[in-house]
Design a protein around this motif. Structure first.
Motif, mmCIF file in Angstrom:
data_model
loop_
_atom_site.group_PDB
_atom_site.id
_atom_site.type_symbol
_atom_site.label_atom_id
_atom_site.label_comp_id
_atom_site.label_asym_id
_atom_site.label_seq_id
_atom_site.Cartn_x
_atom_site.Cartn_y
_atom_site.Cartn_z
ATOM 1 N N LEU A 56 4.417 19.510 11.700
ATOM 2 C CA LEU A 56 3.172 18.746 11.614
ATOM 3 C C LEU A 56 3.466 17.284 11.291
ATOM 4 N N ARG A 57 2.753 16.403 11.985
ATOM 5 C CA ARG A 57 2.834 14.970 11.692
ATOM 6 C C ARG A 57 1.423 14.483 11.341
ATOM 7 N N ILE A 58 1.335 13.462 10.480
ATOM 8 C CA ILE A 58 0.041 13.025 9.942
ATOM 9 C C ILE A 58 -0.094 11.518 10.091
ATOM 10 N N GLU A 59 -1.296 11.079 10.457
ATOM 11 C CA GLU A 59 -1.643 9.661 10.446
ATOM 12 C C GLU A 59 -2.668 9.427 9.344
ATOM 13 N N ALA A 60 -2.409 8.428 8.488
ATOM 14 C CA ALA A 60 -3.352 8.061 7.436
ATOM 15 C C ALA A 60 -4.361 7.065 7.994
ATOM 16 N N LEU A 71 2.718 2.083 0.248
ATOM 17 C CA LEU A 71 3.960 2.839 0.215
ATOM 18 C C LEU A 71 3.749 4.260 -0.291
ATOM 19 N N GLY A 72 2.682 4.510 -1.055
ATOM 20 C CA GLY A 72 2.412 5.851 -1.535
ATOM 21 C C GLY A 72 2.027 6.795 -0.423
ATOM 22 N N VAL A 73 1.092 6.386 0.430
ATOM 23 C CA VAL A 73 0.665 7.270 1.518
ATOM 24 C C VAL A 73 1.726 7.329 2.610
ATOM 25 N N LEU A 74 2.511 6.265 2.787
ATOM 26 C CA LEU A 74 3.564 6.286 3.795
ATOM 27 C C LEU A 74 4.663 7.283 3.448
ATOM 28 N N ALA A 75 4.763 7.675 2.176
ATOM 29 C CA ALA A 75 5.780 8.645 1.784
ATOM 30 C C ALA A 75 5.461 10.051 2.263
ATOM 31 N N ARG A 76 4.230 10.297 2.726
ATOM 32 C CA ARG A 76 3.891 11.639 3.219
ATOM 33 C C ARG A 76 3.138 11.599 4.540
ATOM 34 N N THR A 77 3.135 10.468 5.223
ATOM 35 C CA THR A 77 2.560 10.395 6.565
ATOM 36 C C THR A 77 3.569 9.742 7.497
ATOM 37 N N ASP A 78 3.267 9.772 8.793
ATOM 38 C CA ASP A 78 4.217 9.284 9.785
ATOM 39 C C ASP A 78 3.789 7.961 10.409
ATOM 40 N N GLN A 79 2.508 7.659 10.283
ATOM 41 C CA GLN A 79 2.002 6.393 10.778
ATOM 42 C C GLN A 79 0.651 6.153 10.119
#
Length: 701
Positions: A494-498, A508-516
């Protein structure tokens, strides 16, 4: 050589990164004090700059003011506090007592306790391998048995800038559909606070700053910068005194929100990372990009696929037949990931109903999602889905069953924005419902990609019945993180976009668990030049989603050529968002050509080094360049926004190339000397007229 060294004789720590040094020490009364941050120094050299506590000038002026490593409230300290607590008996002043420290490779933890009260404080430092980034955070622990400790303010770190004749700050500002507009301005005297009280990172500011002496340029000068890894409410405060001292303190939280530590509780703040460079703003950005790629993003080595999103084509009018037609057309263009946006679930025929009811609408999809997902996969694409799990419409089965699940205060109106309310993810039952719903959705339907949206900020942020309602401001965001982490662990593919109404949750917090990340709801190519310029100051193109949409633009109603729209979007992660079923054949042919071109240059754009050659303006020329990590290829994007007062084309000087090498233009075959491209430049050969653009590919020969 990167290392962390403790000198017992001076009670000081030296942190050496790849090219810089950072130092702190203990004062005579055990308070942690800043010593140095800047170009690399050895331990022997650092001895020349170790500062000792000076005597006060008088009862009003303190020569040591602003040197606290974590500025704490208490005693005769009047600097902007990074740490403010109130103990059970009402005492607020903090007094430090040093307990010891731990050094583990490139990690340092320095431990303290209040001299009387049951509060333990740990200052954390970590240098990720191969970087000059220093990650800092704070841990607070209640190790007593009596009464809670109120946490009035708990920032992650205080960064102390060296004294300079003047200071300038760089940051971004904006609003919905106008995010990430870069500002560079003098640092005001006194306190200046940047932040968000909205429960999200926000469109209006972003949690990073850069400082220089007013003389730095894109290529030259010392730049000190700091970025906070947090996706909820936050604040960064600069404090500049008349004596010349300047500090930056930052962390999560906001005024008036005072969570409490009960006995046995620990509060760990998010990372507030710092970076020094002497190579100007360009070097600072490239260092942040490298750090994010190597140490933040979950799958940094991947190439992000070319995406198609159905929103602007269909809005809420989603049907299986309509999505199949779009998917077939997208696949023919060379798209690799098909994303179905809003309108596929519950009673979702507009923004007034259905949020929270994440069941497939069987009127629109009689056989469920499986037939569409199978068809998208058969066409050679991955399948993605839009979700907004933190939200609920009052007109939904979920809200009718659980009206207490939303943020609210007793006897207060539940304010609606976009006809929706915010679910309280700090509640364990709500968080478990959200994870279970998304886990089933992804697992049962073979979903490859989630576009995780959040279309409104917090309001009435209460939690009736909770022991400490104020914890929701932190725990909601941590719950979002935890759900994303659990989903990724359960579904490795699974890949996630915020997304948050565009660029309202980029950090940088959300980028640590999303891909774009979705950079902005504004896809107007001219505006996107400005938005992408501000975004790229800290965050990498590898995570910057950028779409080509219909003409005139959905948000601005401005018309721009398709070629221009493609070239602007190709400077990030390329996506298509228009109603491609209605595109004329000539546009479809052009789109196929541009997508093929993007796939050729994608490794350079997504993993190369960015050089901003000419910043965007309201008219004139702008240009940027990416250079492959091995230096073997480069791609240059050139844009003319508007042509006022016709002038002859001027050469564009490039950057980041090997002056001793030669480079071949992959389209014309012309071979250039690297030295001449750096010293003199090349003529871009832009077509005539407004909104002209060019992509130039260079290969080292």
């Amino acid at each position: 050589m990167a290392e962390i060294v403790f000198d017992d004789s001076t009670r000081s720590w030296l942190i050496r990164t790849a090219a810089t040094s950072y130092a702190l020490r203990l004062t005579d009364d055990d308070a942690p004090s800043h010593v140095y941050w800047g170009p690399a120094l050895t331990a022997d050299q650092l001895a020349d700059v170790l500062n000792r506590t000076e005597e006060r000038w008088d009862s009003f002026n303190d020569p040591n003011e602003g040197l606290d490593e974590l500025a704490a409230d208490g005693g005769t300290r009047y600097w902007t506090p990074a740490l403010q607590v109130r103990f059970a008996d009402g005492t607020r002043a903090l007094e430090w007592r040093y307990l010891g420290h731990d050094i583990d490779g490139m990690s340092l933890r320095v431990h303290f306790r209040d001299r009387h009260y049951p509060l333990r404080i740990t200052l954390g430092y970590h240098v990720p391998a191969g970087t000059d980034v220093i990650e800092r955070w704070t841990e607070l622990a209640h190790d007593g048995t009596d009464g809670p400790i109120e946490i009035i303010r708990a920032d992650s770190a205080t960064w102390v800038a060296p004294i300079r004749p003047d200071y300038r700050i760089s940051h971004v500002t904006g609003g919905w559909a106008a995010e990430s507009q870069l500002l560079r301005e003098p640092v005001p005297h006194g306190e200046t606070t940047f932040g968000s009280r909205r429960g999200i990172t926000s469109h209006h500011a972003n949690p990073w700053v850069m400082l220089d002496d007013g003389e730095a340029t894109e290529r030259h000068g010392e730049v000190y910068s700091a970025a906070l890894a947090w996706s909820g409410s936050w604040r960064i405060t600069t404090t500049r005194s008349s004596t010349g001292r300047l500090t930056v303190t930052g962390g999560f939280g906001q005024d008036g929100v005072v969570p409490r530590l009960a006995p046995g509780d620990t509060l760990t703040t998010p990372v507030f990372a710092g970076l020094y460079t002497d190579g100007g703003f360009g070097a600072a950005s490239r260092a942040w990009h490298a750090y994010t790629l190597d140490h933040v993003l979950p799958h940094p080595g991947e190439l992000r696929p070319v995406l198609y999103n159905s929103w602007e084509a269909t809005g809420f009018d989603v049907t299986e037949a309509g999505q199949r037609a779009l998917a077939e057309m997208a696949a023919a263009l060379g798209v690799e990931l098909f994303v179905m946006d809003d309108g596929w679930f519950g009673a979702r025929s507009g923004d007034h109903a259905g949020l929270g009811d994440w069941q497939v609408n069987r009127d629109k999809f009689p056989g469920g999602l499986e037939p569409l997902v199978r068809e998208v996969h058969r066409l050679g694409m991955k399948f993605g889905l839009w979700v907004e799990p933190e939200m609920v419409n009052p007109d939904s089965d979920l809200y009718r069953a659980h009206p207490d699940w939303v943020l609210h205060h007793p006897h207060r109106t539940r304010s609606e924005l976009r006809r929706q309310l915010v679910l309280n993810f700090a509640r364990p039952d709500v968080a478990e419902w959200a994870f279970g719903t998304l886990d089933s959705l992804v697992g049962e339907h073979g979903i490859d990609f989630l576009k995780w949206d959040m279309n409104r900020p917090f309001s009435e942020a209460g939690w009736p019945g909770a022991v400490d309602p104020d914890t929701l401001w932190v725990e909601h965001t941590r719950s979002v993180y935890a759900i994303m982490d659990r989903l990724r662990a359960r579904h490795p593919g699974l890949r996630i976009e915020a997304c948050s109404g565009g660029g309202g949750r980029i950090d940088l917090g959300v980028l640590a668990r999303t891909d774009q990340v979705w950079t902005s709801d504004n896809t107007d190519a001219l505006d996107r030049l400005v938005i992408q310029h501000g975004y790229g100051q800290v965050y990498p193109a590898r995570a910057m989603s950028a779409w080509v949409t219909d003409d005139p633009n959905f948000v601005t109603r401005r018309s721009t050529p398709l070629r221009f729209r493609f070239h602007v979007a190709m400077a990030g992660v390329l996506g298509i968002g228009g109603d491609i079923v209605k595109w004329p054949e000539e546009d479809l042919v052009h789109a196929r050509e541009q997508i093929a071109l993007y796939k050729d240059i994608r490794p350079i754009v997504q993993h190369g080094r960015l050089h901003r050659l000419v910043p965007p303006a309201t008219d004139g020329l702008s240009a940027l360049q990416y250079v492959a990590a091995d230096g073997g290829r480069a791609v240059v994007f050139v844009f003319r926004q508007a042509a006022h007062f016709h002038t002859r084309e001027r050469p564009l000087r490039l950057d980041g190339l090997d002056p001793a090498a030669r480079y071949r233009d992959e389209d014309t075959g012309k071979v250039w000397h690297g030295a001449s491209l750096l010293a003199h430049g090349l003529f871009p050969g832009l077509p005539d007229g407004d909104f002209a653009s060019a992509v130039i590919r260079l290969t080292k020969v």
